[in-house]
Design an enzyme around this catalytic site. Structure first.
Site, PDB file in Angstrom:
ATOM      1  CG  PHE A   1      70.485  90.139  72.288  1.00  0.00           C
ATOM      2  CD1 PHE A   1      70.595  90.750  73.529  1.00  0.00           C
ATOM      3  CD2 PHE A   1      70.228  90.941  71.186  1.00  0.00           C
ATOM      4  CE1 PHE A   1      70.459  92.123  73.679  1.00  0.00           C
ATOM      5  CE2 PHE A   1      70.084  92.318  71.328  1.00  0.00           C
ATOM      6  CZ  PHE A   1      70.198  92.908  72.571  1.00  0.00           C
TER       7      PHE A   1
ATOM      8  CG  ASP B   1      75.917  87.405  69.325  1.00  0.00           C
ATOM      9  OD1 ASP B   1      76.836  88.081  69.831  1.00  0.00           O
ATOM     10  OD2 ASP B   1      74.843  87.898  68.941  1.00  0.00           O
TER      11      ASP B   1
ATOM     12  CE1 TYR C   1      76.062  97.620  71.915  1.00  0.00           C
ATOM     13  CE2 TYR C   1      76.501  97.817  69.572  1.00  0.00           C
ATOM     14  CZ  TYR C   1      75.725  97.336  70.604  1.00  0.00           C
ATOM     15  OH  TYR C   1      74.629  96.570  70.325  1.00  0.00           O
ATOM     16  CE  LYS C   2      75.899  94.557  73.959  1.00  0.00           C
ATOM     17  NZ  LYS C   2      75.197  93.380  73.408  1.00  0.00           N
TER      18      LYS C   2
ATOM     19  NE  ARG D   1      72.501  93.318  81.590  1.00  0.00           N
ATOM     20  CZ  ARG D   1      72.703  93.431  80.287  1.00  0.00           C
ATOM     21  NH1 ARG D   1      73.008  92.355  79.558  1.00  0.00           N
ATOM     22  NH2 ARG D   1      72.634  94.603  79.691  1.00  0.00           N
TER      23      ARG D   1
HETATM   24  C1  LIG Z   1      74.165  93.600  72.364  1.00  0.00           C
HETATM   25  C2  LIG Z   1      73.832  92.386  71.590  1.00  0.00           C
HETATM   26  C3  LIG Z   1      73.385  92.475  70.271  1.00  0.00           C
HETATM   27  C4  LIG Z   1      73.144  93.833  69.671  1.00  0.00           C
HETATM   28  O1  LIG Z   1      72.978  93.805  68.311  1.00  0.00           O
HETATM   29  P1  LIG Z   1      72.990  95.173  67.507  1.00  0.00           P
HETATM   30  O2  LIG Z   1      72.752  94.777  66.133  1.00  0.00           O
HETATM   31  O3  LIG Z   1      74.314  95.821  67.765  1.00  0.00           O
HETATM   32  O4  LIG Z   1      71.927  96.048  68.079  1.00  0.00           O
HETATM   33  C5  LIG Z   1      73.156  91.303  69.576  1.00  0.00           C
HETATM   34  N1  LIG Z   1      73.346  90.095  70.151  1.00  0.00           N
HETATM   35  C6  LIG Z   1      73.782  89.977  71.428  1.00  0.00           C
HETATM   36  C7  LIG Z   1      74.017  88.634  72.011  1.00  0.00           C
HETATM   37  C8  LIG Z   1      74.020  91.123  72.194  1.00  0.00           C
HETATM   38  O5  LIG Z   1      74.417  91.016  73.451  1.00  0.00           O
END
Ligand SMILES: *Cc1c(COP(=O)(O)O)cnc(C)c1O
Length: 422
Positions: A128, A207, A232-233, A382
């Site tokens: 990400f 992560d 939140y996912k 997706r």
């Molecule tokens: C959604 C996501 C994030 C989001 O990070 P935030 O700090 O909550 O905005 C980070 N890393 C990955 C791999 C994600 O899928």
């Protein structure tokens, strides 16, 4: 080729689904819309809405400051312990606070400072963007004494273990990877990779944003050093809900958060003016926890624990398999490719479909067909499966509507410009 899949088959699969009743635990005032984006923002659990009301009206409205002594103060630890069960950690190894990005920052800096004399961080280009930026920023902050090595995926779906093996050496301080890739949905083998990384004396940071709540994890058993993830996912904690942070117990006293806040201070209420990090996981807290934002998460985690993470995974595999079979039958002929691994053991709970017009197809689905997927650059549509509330009929109907968009080129009615949020 298996016999063709029809609506009756989807209906039958829903009838036989032992998790089917969990759908009622979530707010759904618009049954005509098919939601396939639970991998970006999970649905609102009914109990969470109630819990927010209780925290606001009773705990804040009536109990006022007394609520800090009636459950607020320990919320990051209490909810962390609840979450620990889902990721195979001990209750005192997980804490809920801040955002994933901020927690990554804390852990990456802590890891680099601990690994004195080692100068590289390894990540990959499936990660990400925020994860990569945070690593870059940490390196600059520490005086550009480290180097970030980014492994390149040959097919944009996965990374070969040999690539990581070739990059690891006695200079590797930290390997920071997403367990499940946000675009392709491909998952690393946590056990094998963590072991490989440890053979070189490096620390392993996972992560778990796209796996927590939908894939069983065993961080402790696999000796994982560090982990972060958002809530939140698939954890349905609500937009911007506090993230989680895991540090293996044996490492907790060795590492220090770079943010020296009073919630990470030993004997916080002594109000000492020099910083001594708290014992254990508490040292990774910084400031006052977001109590209102934590309220829905606790209720949602309870639902996930009731359903059982193994059953959730089992349904996720069956549903992604169902979706892949539908792709083959209804979408492939329109030039749609499968941009996720074919083998369910190697993927999480979303499927990425490739098409040069994915952006406009996504818009057409949302605006004309009441189907909500999302788009990820450059050509990924997706489709997220959240087994607690996604039905087989949702998947079947979503695919049929997608086919309709392709067959009648409905996407051509939309401009090529990217909206501000995709
Ligand atoms: C959604 C996501 C994030 C989001 O990070 P935030 O700090 O909550 O905005 C980070 N890393 C990955 C791999 C994600 O899928």
């Amino acid at each position: 080729m298996p016999s063709s899949i029809d609506l009756a088959e989807a209906q039958q699969l829903d009838l036989e689904d032992s998790l089917g009743t969990f759908r009622d635990a979530f707010v759904n005032n618009d049954p005509g819309t098919i939601y396939l984006d639970g991998n970006s923002l999970g649905r609102l659990p009914k109990q969470s809405a109630i819990q927010i009301g209780t925290v606001v009206n009773h705990e804040w409205g009536q109990r006022l400051i007394r609520s800090w002594g009636e459950g607020w103060f320990e919320a990051p630890q209490r909810i962390g312990a609840q979450l620990a069960k889902l990721i195979g950690a001990e209750p005192d190894e997980v804490i809920v606070c801040d955002s994933t990005s901020v927690n990554l920052y804390k852990l990456i800096i802590a890891a680099l400072q601990y690994q004195q004399g080692r100068s590289t961080i390894i990540t990959d280009n499936l990660n990400f963007p925020s994860d990569v930026y945070i690593a870059q920023g940490a390196i600059e902050l520490l005086g550009n004494r480290h180097r970030l090595q980014v492994l390149e995926s040959a097919d944009q779906v996965s990374i070969e273990t040999q690539q990581l093996q070739a990059a690891l050496n006695e200079q590797t301080a930290l390997v920071s990877l997403s367990h499940t890739a946000f675009k392709s949905g491909w998952s690393y083998d946590i056990a094998a990779i963590t072991e490989l990384v440890h053979q070189h004396g490096a620390l392993m940071l996972w992560d778990l944003c796209h796996s927590a709540g939908v894939q069983p994890l065993n961080l402790r058993e696999h000796g994982v050093d560090l982990a972060v993830g958002c809530t939140y996912k698939y954890l349905n904690g609500g937009p911007g809900a506090p993230a989680f942070l895991y540090v293996r117990r044996e490492l907790q006293e060795q590492l220090r958060s770079p943010i020296w806040g009073w919630f990470g201070q030993q004997n916080q209420f002594d109000m000492e003016l020099s910083y001594t990090p708290a014992n254990g996981i508490n040292r990774f807290l910084a400031g006052t926890p977001s109590i209102i934002a934590l309220a829905p998460l606790e209720a949602s985690l309870q639902i996930i624990c009731n359903a059982g993470i193994d059953r959730i995974r089992e349904k996720s595999v069956r549903q992604t398999e169902f979706l892949v079979a539908l792709w083959e039958q209804y979408l492939q002929e329109y030039g749609v490719t499968l941009n996720s691994p074919r083998d369910p053991a190697q993927r999480g709970s979303h499927i990425s479909l490739g098409h040069p017009e994915a952006l406009r197809i996504s818009r057409a689905l949302i605006e004309r067909k009441h189907v909500i997927p999302d788009f990820r650059y450059p050509d990924n549509l997706r489709l997220g499966i959240a087994p607690l509330y996604t039905s087989y009929i949702d998947i079947f109907t979503g695919v049929k509507r997608l086919r309709d968009v392709l067959e009648h080129r409905i996407y051509e009615e939309f401009p090529h410009e990217k909206p501000a949020v995709t």
